[in-house]
Design a protein around this motif. Structure first.
Motif, PDB file in Angstrom:
ATOM      1  N   ASN A  13      31.643  17.098  33.803  1.00 14.70           N
ATOM      2  CA  ASN A  13      30.972  17.540  32.578  1.00 14.70           C
ATOM      3  C   ASN A  13      29.570  18.093  32.823  1.00 14.70           C
ATOM      4  OD1 ASN A  13      33.171  16.859  31.017  1.00 14.70           O
ATOM      5  ND2 ASN A  13      32.441  14.768  30.697  1.00 14.70           N
ATOM      6  N   ASN A  14      28.885  17.606  33.869  1.00 11.60           N
ATOM      7  CA  ASN A  14      27.506  18.034  34.109  1.00 11.60           C
ATOM      8  C   ASN A  14      27.410  19.293  34.980  1.00 11.60           C
ATOM      9  OD1 ASN A  14      28.368  16.852  36.461  1.00 11.60           O
ATOM     10  ND2 ASN A  14      26.645  15.458  36.661  1.00 11.60           N
ATOM     11  N   VAL A  15      28.524  19.966  35.258  1.00 11.50           N
ATOM     12  CA  VAL A  15      28.539  21.175  36.089  1.00 11.50           C
ATOM     13  C   VAL A  15      28.947  22.379  35.240  1.00 11.50           C
ATOM     14  CG1 VAL A  15      29.619  22.299  38.075  1.00 11.50           C
ATOM     15  CG2 VAL A  15      29.071  19.883  38.181  1.00 11.50           C
ATOM     16  N   LYS A  16      28.175  23.459  35.353  1.00 12.17           N
ATOM     17  CA  LYS A  16      28.485  24.703  34.652  1.00 12.17           C
ATOM     18  C   LYS A  16      28.968  25.727  35.666  1.00 12.17           C
ATOM     19  CE  LYS A  16      24.847  23.993  31.261  1.00 12.17           C
ATOM     20  NZ  LYS A  16      23.514  24.418  30.851  1.00 12.17           N
ATOM     21  N   ILE A  17      30.000  26.475  35.295  1.00 18.90           N
ATOM     22  CA  ILE A  17      30.557  27.502  36.186  1.00 18.90           C
ATOM     23  C   ILE A  17      30.512  28.850  35.485  1.00 18.90           C
ATOM     24  CG2 ILE A  17      32.695  28.334  37.215  1.00 18.90           C
ATOM     25  CD1 ILE A  17      33.285  25.657  38.169  1.00 18.90           C
ATOM     26  N   GLU A  18      30.041  29.870  36.207  1.00 17.13           N
ATOM     27  CA  GLU A  18      30.049  31.244  35.725  1.00 17.13           C
ATOM     28  C   GLU A  18      30.881  32.072  36.689  1.00 17.13           C
ATOM     29  OE1 GLU A  18      26.182  32.900  35.014  1.00 17.13           O
ATOM     30  OE2 GLU A  18      25.425  30.965  34.311  1.00 17.13           O
ATOM     31  N   ILE A  19      31.853  32.804  36.158  1.00 21.61           N
ATOM     32  CA  ILE A  19      32.728  33.628  36.988  1.00 21.61           C
ATOM     33  C   ILE A  19      32.517  35.092  36.612  1.00 21.61           C
ATOM     34  CG2 ILE A  19      35.103  34.117  37.649  1.00 21.61           C
ATOM     35  CD1 ILE A  19      35.737  31.205  36.757  1.00 21.61           C
ATOM     36  N   ASP A  20      32.027  35.879  37.568  1.00 20.67           N
ATOM     37  CA  ASP A  20      31.939  37.326  37.410  1.00 20.67           C
ATOM     38  C   ASP A  20      33.150  37.918  38.105  1.00 20.67           C
ATOM     39  OD1 ASP A  20      29.564  37.076  36.054  1.00 20.67           O
ATOM     40  OD2 ASP A  20      28.328  37.319  37.853  1.00 20.67           O
ATOM     41  N   GLU A  21      33.192  39.227  38.238  1.00 22.59           N
ATOM     42  CA  GLU A  21      34.340  39.860  38.893  1.00 22.59           C
ATOM     43  C   GLU A  21      34.524  39.374  40.319  1.00 22.59           C
ATOM     44  OE1 GLU A  21      34.439  44.090  38.629  1.00 22.59           O
ATOM     45  OE2 GLU A  21      33.883  44.064  36.521  1.00 22.59           O
ATOM     46  N   LEU A  22      33.477  39.467  41.125  1.00 22.27           N
ATOM     47  CA  LEU A  22      33.592  39.104  42.540  1.00 22.27           C
ATOM     48  C   LEU A  22      32.604  38.023  42.947  1.00 22.27           C
ATOM     49  CD1 LEU A  22      34.010  42.682  44.034  1.00 22.27           C
ATOM     50  CD2 LEU A  22      35.797  41.021  43.579  1.00 22.27           C
ATOM     51  N   LYS A  23      32.182  37.177  42.006  1.00 26.04           N
ATOM     52  CA  LYS A  23      31.197  36.155  42.308  1.00 26.04           C
ATOM     53  C   LYS A  23      31.414  34.935  41.427  1.00 26.04           C
ATOM     54  CE  LYS A  23      26.312  35.878  43.297  1.00 26.04           C
ATOM     55  NZ  LYS A  23      25.034  36.572  43.239  1.00 26.04           N
ATOM     56  N   ILE A  24      31.230  33.763  42.015  1.00 26.73           N
ATOM     57  CA  ILE A  24      31.283  32.517  41.239  1.00 26.73           C
ATOM     58  C   ILE A  24      29.966  31.785  41.453  1.00 26.73           C
ATOM     59  CG2 ILE A  24      32.486  31.313  43.109  1.00 26.73           C
ATOM     60  CD1 ILE A  24      33.799  29.583  40.894  1.00 26.73           C
ATOM     61  N   SER A  25      29.410  31.240  40.383  1.00 27.77           N
ATOM     62  CA  SER A  25      28.168  30.483  40.435  1.00 27.77           C
ATOM     63  C   SER A  25      28.409  29.114  39.823  1.00 27.77           C
ATOM     64  CB  SER A  25      27.062  31.194  39.649  1.00 27.77           C
ATOM     65  OG  SER A  25      26.814  32.460  40.195  1.00 27.77           O
ATOM     66  N   THR A  26      27.896  28.088  40.492  1.00 29.35           N
ATOM     67  CA  THR A  26      27.987  26.725  39.976  1.00 29.35           C
ATOM     68  C   THR A  26      26.574  26.185  39.829  1.00 29.35           C
ATOM     69  OG1 THR A  26      28.186  25.800  42.196  1.00 29.35           O
ATOM     70  CG2 THR A  26      30.228  26.237  41.017  1.00 29.35           C
TER      71      THR A  26
END
Length: 178
Positions: A13-26
């Protein structure tokens, strides 16, 4: 299909994930990590689960499928709970200490060895013989610990050197006299 690649990644629950086309950020309580993903890897984010899929059944792509799932899983684990490696120095006169942001090792050579602390990695020294390397990037933590260990790997006769805390050294019998 990779057995590891098929497993879902459970996101705390305390982790946010952002998914772009060719990149993932946590991003989590311990920091932020990002990683570039190739075109043949597709990520599906549903509720608190992340599924890794491929666009092709080509053998070369299937070989990398589980690797990228493991890298993404380690990113999620790293930002929620840090990775750490513990090293133990054994040998008469062998010791270590921190001098600013670098580690100083006295390992029986004629000179001390200086190791710069990488960014996003913390090194702690307990009672001159225990070194704790910790950080959010699993690869960088392992690399730093391996670099420190490589300065004086444990030898098989007396066990002197730097070893991992959970490592066991196979000892050899010394020279037999008459």
């Amino acid at each position: 299909m990779s057995r590891i690649g098929k497993k879902e990644i459970i996101i705390p629950n305390n982790v946010k994930i952002e998914i772009d086309e060719l990149k993932i950020s946590t991003e989590g309580p311990n920091g932020k990590l990002s990683y570039s993903i190739p075109k043949f890897i597709v990520l599906e984010h549903i509720n608190n689960r992340l599924k890794v899929k491929t666009t092709s059944n080509e053998k070369k792509i299937q070989a990398l499928y589980g690797l990228y799932r493991s890298i993404i899983n380690n990113m999620v684990l790293g930002v929620s709970q840090r990775f750490e490696k513990k090293l133990i120095i054994s040998g008469v006169g062998y010791r270590s200490y921190l001098e600013g942001n670098r580690l100083v090792l006295n390992l029986g050579y004629s000179h001390p060895i200086y190791i710069e602390t990488p960014e996003n990695i913390s090194i702690e020294v307990e009672n001159n013989t225990n070194i704790l390397v910790s950080g959010i990037d699993k690869q960088l933590v392992g690399e730093t610990a391996a670099k420190i260990r490589s300065m004086r790997p444990p030898e098989p006769y007396k066990g002197k050197g730097i070893k991992y805390a959970n490592e066991s050294i196979k000892r050899k019998v010394g020279k037999a006299g008459k």
